[in-house]
Design a protein around this motif. Structure first.
Motif, PDB file in Angstrom:
ATOM      1  N   MET A 130     -27.625 -13.459 -32.009  1.00  0.00           N
ATOM      2  CA  MET A 130     -28.243 -12.928 -33.102  1.00  0.00           C
ATOM      3  C   MET A 130     -29.654 -13.419 -33.297  1.00  0.00           C
ATOM      4  O   MET A 130     -30.658 -13.059 -34.260  1.00  0.00           O
ATOM      5  CB  MET A 130     -27.505 -13.198 -34.240  1.00  0.00           C
ATOM      6  CG  MET A 130     -26.176 -12.478 -34.241  1.00  0.00           C
ATOM      7  SD  MET A 130     -25.000 -12.504 -35.805  1.00  0.00           S
ATOM      8  CE  MET A 130     -26.115 -12.007 -37.104  1.00  0.00           C
ATOM      9  N   CYS A 140     -30.244 -16.450 -34.807  1.00  0.00           N
ATOM     10  CA  CYS A 140     -30.487 -17.038 -36.060  1.00  0.00           C
ATOM     11  C   CYS A 140     -30.920 -18.575 -35.848  1.00  0.00           C
ATOM     12  O   CYS A 140     -30.674 -19.454 -34.690  1.00  0.00           O
ATOM     13  CB  CYS A 140     -29.124 -17.171 -36.556  1.00  0.00           C
ATOM     14  SG  CYS A 140     -28.499 -15.588 -37.299  1.00  0.00           S
ATOM     15  N   VAL A 170     -24.297 -16.773 -33.023  1.00  0.00           N
ATOM     16  CA  VAL A 170     -25.084 -16.499 -34.129  1.00  0.00           C
ATOM     17  C   VAL A 170     -26.527 -17.004 -33.659  1.00  0.00           C
ATOM     18  O   VAL A 170     -27.583 -16.580 -33.976  1.00  0.00           O
ATOM     19  CB  VAL A 170     -24.683 -17.279 -35.492  1.00  0.00           C
ATOM     20  CG1 VAL A 170     -23.571 -16.343 -36.167  1.00  0.00           C
ATOM     21  CG2 VAL A 170     -24.361 -18.703 -35.351  1.00  0.00           C
ATOM     22  N   PRO A 217     -32.195 -10.725 -40.412  1.00  0.00           N
ATOM     23  CA  PRO A 217     -33.054 -10.829 -39.381  1.00  0.00           C
ATOM     24  C   PRO A 217     -34.582 -11.552 -39.679  1.00  0.00           C
ATOM     25  O   PRO A 217     -34.943 -12.096 -38.792  1.00  0.00           O
ATOM     26  CB  PRO A 217     -32.986  -9.408 -38.954  1.00  0.00           C
ATOM     27  CG  PRO A 217     -32.481  -8.626 -39.782  1.00  0.00           C
ATOM     28  CD  PRO A 217     -31.735  -9.309 -41.044  1.00  0.00           C
ATOM     29  N   VAL A 241     -18.800 -13.079 -39.487  1.00  0.00           N
ATOM     30  CA  VAL A 241     -20.218 -13.605 -39.519  1.00  0.00           C
ATOM     31  C   VAL A 241     -20.727 -12.128 -40.429  1.00  0.00           C
ATOM     32  O   VAL A 241     -20.622 -10.922 -40.251  1.00  0.00           O
ATOM     33  CB  VAL A 241     -20.849 -13.453 -38.224  1.00  0.00           C
ATOM     34  CG1 VAL A 241     -22.493 -13.577 -38.120  1.00  0.00           C
ATOM     35  CG2 VAL A 241     -20.277 -14.531 -37.252  1.00  0.00           C
ATOM     36  N   TRP A 266     -26.351 -11.037 -42.470  1.00  0.00           N
ATOM     37  CA  TRP A 266     -27.612 -11.285 -41.588  1.00  0.00           C
ATOM     38  C   TRP A 266     -28.812 -10.858 -42.303  1.00  0.00           C
ATOM     39  O   TRP A 266     -28.888  -9.908 -43.091  1.00  0.00           O
ATOM     40  CB  TRP A 266     -27.182 -10.591 -40.514  1.00  0.00           C
ATOM     41  CG  TRP A 266     -27.948 -10.913 -39.215  1.00  0.00           C
ATOM     42  CD1 TRP A 266     -28.880 -11.983 -38.910  1.00  0.00           C
ATOM     43  CD2 TRP A 266     -28.733  -9.988 -38.409  1.00  0.00           C
ATOM     44  NE1 TRP A 266     -29.551 -11.926 -37.749  1.00  0.00           N
ATOM     45  CE2 TRP A 266     -29.594 -10.683 -37.554  1.00  0.00           C
ATOM     46  CE3 TRP A 266     -28.321  -8.499 -38.097  1.00  0.00           C
ATOM     47  CZ2 TRP A 266     -30.210 -10.079 -36.543  1.00  0.00           C
ATOM     48  CZ3 TRP A 266     -29.130  -7.824 -37.337  1.00  0.00           C
ATOM     49  CH2 TRP A 266     -30.069  -8.695 -36.299  1.00  0.00           C
ATOM     50  N   SER A 274     -20.219  -6.641 -41.038  1.00  0.00           N
ATOM     51  CA  SER A 274     -20.113  -7.821 -40.448  1.00  0.00           C
ATOM     52  C   SER A 274     -19.469  -7.732 -39.179  1.00  0.00           C
ATOM     53  O   SER A 274     -19.049  -6.802 -38.784  1.00  0.00           O
ATOM     54  CB  SER A 274     -19.113  -8.529 -41.567  1.00  0.00           C
ATOM     55  OG  SER A 274     -18.096  -7.551 -41.848  1.00  0.00           O
ATOM     56  N   GLN A 279     -33.782 -15.099 -39.894  1.00  0.00           N
ATOM     57  CA  GLN A 279     -33.062 -15.500 -39.093  1.00  0.00           C
ATOM     58  C   GLN A 279     -31.763 -16.489 -39.397  1.00  0.00           C
ATOM     59  O   GLN A 279     -31.726 -17.492 -39.005  1.00  0.00           O
ATOM     60  CB  GLN A 279     -33.936 -16.276 -38.127  1.00  0.00           C
ATOM     61  CG  GLN A 279     -34.997 -15.461 -37.273  1.00  0.00           C
ATOM     62  CD  GLN A 279     -35.892 -16.407 -36.286  1.00  0.00           C
ATOM     63  OE1 GLN A 279     -36.531 -17.014 -36.474  1.00  0.00           O
ATOM     64  NE2 GLN A 279     -35.373 -16.181 -34.923  1.00  0.00           N
ATOM     65  N   THR A 280     -31.237 -15.813 -40.583  1.00  0.00           N
ATOM     66  CA  THR A 280     -30.144 -16.307 -41.032  1.00  0.00           C
ATOM     67  C   THR A 280     -28.738 -15.679 -41.205  1.00  0.00           C
ATOM     68  O   THR A 280     -29.095 -14.483 -41.250  1.00  0.00           O
ATOM     69  CB  THR A 280     -30.113 -17.136 -42.378  1.00  0.00           C
ATOM     70  OG1 THR A 280     -30.509 -16.186 -43.224  1.00  0.00           O
ATOM     71  CG2 THR A 280     -31.612 -18.181 -42.421  1.00  0.00           C
ATOM     72  N   ALA A 281     -27.787 -16.132 -41.102  1.00  0.00           N
ATOM     73  CA  ALA A 281     -26.538 -15.422 -41.507  1.00  0.00           C
ATOM     74  C   ALA A 281     -25.347 -16.329 -42.105  1.00  0.00           C
ATOM     75  O   ALA A 281     -25.340 -17.582 -41.918  1.00  0.00           O
ATOM     76  CB  ALA A 281     -25.706 -14.892 -40.063  1.00  0.00           C
TER      77      ALA A 281
END
Length: 152
Positions: free
Chosen positions: A84, A86, A80, A51, A46, A49, A29, A54-56
C-alpha cells in the motif's frame, strides 16, 4: 495456525466480539484471518486508507489469548508498508489495554492518549507506527511464509 486474506465480515465480527463493541463498520477494508484447526480465532482489518497521507488504520482482535503476533505483524507490515506504500499505520485502543500498547511500543509505535474519546470516563490510545520505526524494530525481518491465498 494459518493466516489468510479474506473473510472480511467474519473477521470484523470477531474483532468486535473480542473488543466488546457492537455494530462497528469498517467500510472499504481488507481482512487478515487467523485460522486454528479450521476455526477463525481472530484477525486484523486494514481500513481507513488515506493514499494522500500514506496512512491506514489497523484494527485487530482475538478470541484466544495466544495468537501468532509476530507472523501477523510481519504480514500486515508487508501489506501496508510494502504493497500500500503507507508511511504510517494507526492503531487505536482503549487506554486501559496495556497489552496492545506494549505490543505497538515494541514495534516502535509512538503513543498519544486522547481523553474522553471513548466516553466520559474512557480515554483512547492512538498508536502510530511509521515505516522507519517498523524497519528498525525487533519485529521486522524475514517472514517465514505461512500465508495462504485469499479465501474464496
Amino acid at each position: 495456525m494459518n493466516l489468510i486474506w479474506g473473510l472480511d465480515g467474519e473477521v470484523a465480527a470477531v474483532i468486535c466480539q473480542a473488543a466488546g463493541v457492537k455494530g462497528r463498520e469498517f467500510g472499504p477494508s481488507r481482512a487478515l484471518a487467523c485460522i486454528d484447526n479450521g476455526h477463525l480465532i481472530g484477525g486484523a482489518i486494514v481500513h481507513d486508507w488515506n493514499p494522500e497521507a500514506q496512512t491506514a488504520e489497523v484494527s485487530a482482535g482475538f478470541l484466544r489469548r495466544r495468537a501468532p503476533h509476530r507472523a501477523i505483524a510481519r504480514v500486515l507490515a508487508e501489506y501496508v508498508f510494502g504493497q500500500m506504500d503507507c508511511q504510517a499505520v494507526i492503531l487505536r485502543t482503549d487506554s486501559r489495554n496495556s497489552a496492545v500498547r506494549r505490543f505497538a511500543a515494541s514495534m516502535g509505535g509512538k503513543e498519544h492518549i486522547l481523553p474522553r474519546v471513548l466516553g466520559r470516563t474512557a480515554s483512547e490510545a492512538f498508536l502510530i507506527i511509521t515505516d522507519d520505526a517498523w524497519a528498525s524494530s525487533k519485529w521486522s525481518g524475514r517472514y517465514e511464509n505461512t500465508l495462504s491465498t485469499d479465501a474464496a
